[in-house]
Scaffold this motif. Structure first.
Motif: not given
Length: 167
Positions: A46-54, A57-61
């Motif tokens: 789903f994402t090209p990198y692991q989003i950090e919880a902090i 909001t990057d998930i919207l990208i």
């Protein structure tokens, strides 16, 4: 209080059962050390990198959003009553109608069980929709969910990724 990360016409709105206490205090989704959501999301493609919880909001990208079925934070989801789920359903439906995601991915079966009235729920795509959104059930990534290791979780999440991308 943990706020939704949501926008109109998302590919997927991931729906947790309710906020964990740490996430509510941090005001970031899936911030507990043992929660595997961000890792599994990345491993499943789903994402090209692991989003950090902090940086949740990057998930919207990537065209995805986050919400919860019930707003009240708890240590464990089994602390919620059936009545709390039932009272949340109307608000949830209004949210889905307003934001119009293509898919709703419930993280765990409890919320969908109450929302749908079904007792026997399988993992994956469901035959019913909520508003116009296709419903998908994924295992809960909480570290408290010992029934699924990282490989099992990734496998289920990859099925959804492949579905939305028609791989």
């Amino acid at each position: 209080m943990l706020t939704d990360i949501i926008a109109n016409n998302l590919s997927i709105l991931f729906c947790g059962i309710n906020p964990g206490l740490k996430s509510a205090l941090d005001e970031h989704h899936f911030s507990g050390k043992s929660n595997r959501f961000w890792k599994v999301l990345h491993l499943a493609g789903f994402t090209p990198y692991q989003i950090e919880a902090i940086n949740d909001t990057d998930i919207l990208i990537f065209g995805y959003g986050l919400t919860t079925a019930v707003e009240r934070p708890t240590v464990r989801a089994d602390e919620l009553s059936k009545e709390e789920f039932e009272l949340s359903f109307e608000i949830f439906q209004e949210k889905i109608a307003h934001y119009n995601p293509r898919y709703i991915a419930f993280l765990g079966k409890p919320a969908y069980a109450v929302f749908s009235g079904k007792k026997n729920i399988t993992w994956g795509k469901q035959s019913e929709k909520i508003q116009n959104a296709t419903v998908w059930i994924l295992p809960n990534p909480s570290g408290l969910n010992q029934g699924f290791n990282i490989e099992n979780l990734t496998s289920y999440y990859t099925e959804l990724y492949n579905e939305i991308n028609k791989v």
